[in-house]
Scaffold this active site. Sequence first.
Site, PDB file in Angstrom:
ATOM      1  N   HIS A 149      43.139  21.092  80.657  1.00 44.54           N
ATOM      2  CA  HIS A 149      44.242  21.830  79.864  1.00 44.54           C
ATOM      3  C   HIS A 149      44.419  23.286  80.253  1.00 44.54           C
ATOM      4  O   HIS A 149      43.320  23.705  80.574  1.00 44.54           O
ATOM      5  CB  HIS A 149      43.978  21.990  78.323  1.00 44.54           C
ATOM      6  CG  HIS A 149      44.694  23.129  77.558  1.00 44.54           C
ATOM      7  ND1 HIS A 149      44.196  23.997  76.933  1.00 44.54           N
ATOM      8  CD2 HIS A 149      46.106  23.054  77.420  1.00 44.54           C
ATOM      9  CE1 HIS A 149      44.991  24.870  76.314  1.00 44.54           C
ATOM     10  NE2 HIS A 149      46.309  24.091  76.311  1.00 44.54           N
ATOM     11  N   HIS A 199      48.086  31.983  82.359  1.00 40.68           N
ATOM     12  CA  HIS A 199      47.761  31.616  80.976  1.00 40.68           C
ATOM     13  C   HIS A 199      47.236  32.847  80.292  1.00 40.68           C
ATOM     14  O   HIS A 199      46.338  33.397  80.409  1.00 40.68           O
ATOM     15  CB  HIS A 199      46.780  30.551  80.822  1.00 40.68           C
ATOM     16  CG  HIS A 199      46.329  30.455  79.456  1.00 40.68           C
ATOM     17  ND1 HIS A 199      45.113  30.273  78.634  1.00 40.68           N
ATOM     18  CD2 HIS A 199      47.339  30.084  78.480  1.00 40.68           C
ATOM     19  CE1 HIS A 199      45.399  29.975  77.513  1.00 40.68           C
ATOM     20  NE2 HIS A 199      46.581  29.902  77.374  1.00 40.68           N
TER      21      HIS A 199
END
Length: 321
Positions: free
Chosen positions: A33, A107
């Site tokens: 992830h 991110h």
Amino acid sequence: MASLAQDLEFWMTRLPPRLRSTPIIQLAIPGSHDSTTHVLTKKSDVAPDADPIIRFLKFLKPILGPVVCRWSKTQAVDIKTQLQNGIRYFDLRIATKKTTSQFYFVHKLYAECVDRVFEHIKCFLDAHPEEIVILDCQHFYDLSAKDHERFIAFIVATFGPKLLPCSESMTHLTLDHITKKCKSQVILIYRNKQMSRQFLWPSACFPTPWPNTTSISYLLNFLSRGLTHRNFSVGFVSQCVLTPTVWYAFTNLFSSLKNRCALPLAPEKQNWLKRQSPGKGGINIVICDFVDYQAYQFCKEVVNLNLKLLETTDEQFPVAD
């Protein structure tokens, strides 16, 4: 056979023929992830996917930088190391940056340049011709239509014939079919409806429902419900991750995503995985944070789930032609 995970670098290559001739949408495949966050530091620039409050307060970077980094970092190792330890699905978020023409993974903060990471993947595939990867271009930030065209051209220049063309059916897509018949190794998911190419796999081929919770019990129930309702003619991504909100991070200011979310989830995740089975009616791709935890135990658990397929009868276990 005691284990399919004794050599994670070549685990697909060394699967028994029965599993290499099983549709990949029926195999258990480990993924990471937010795959590229290992490089994030307190000095990393705020990215366009950051929460509005973080973007608004980015002038406080010397103070907020360490906090945002601790709550944005989901992996401790690079993609090259992940590949060597069995990860075959990568969750990628791509953005542009005003000061350069390069593309970056993000991110909340800017991570690595895309070209460097993709080159590592290509080199790995060159050296492992019977392994495949699934590259999921999950989100795009600040990309214009021209940027998308540039990015797609870069993908073609990097991977070329390794890119697997889309097909209406996925039930024939086995490891042997992909690597030996098609001479391909890359399934590229491109979650942007405006872009269409023969080798860009649409979102519908790999649904990835997002739990969006910090509750372990809710997460595990969500994952189980997702498998119950999944469409078994396409792939499916189970996101075994907890997602902290800005408020959650603020109330745990001196902790981190790893300590407050990933580590408490680890034993429950392992127990949940042990109860799963691949095959028609079961699990497919599973992703998590910090895949290196406990010597890549997550990767080993997921890969070894495929042993359950060898225990089934031929009638229970449809094999593609």
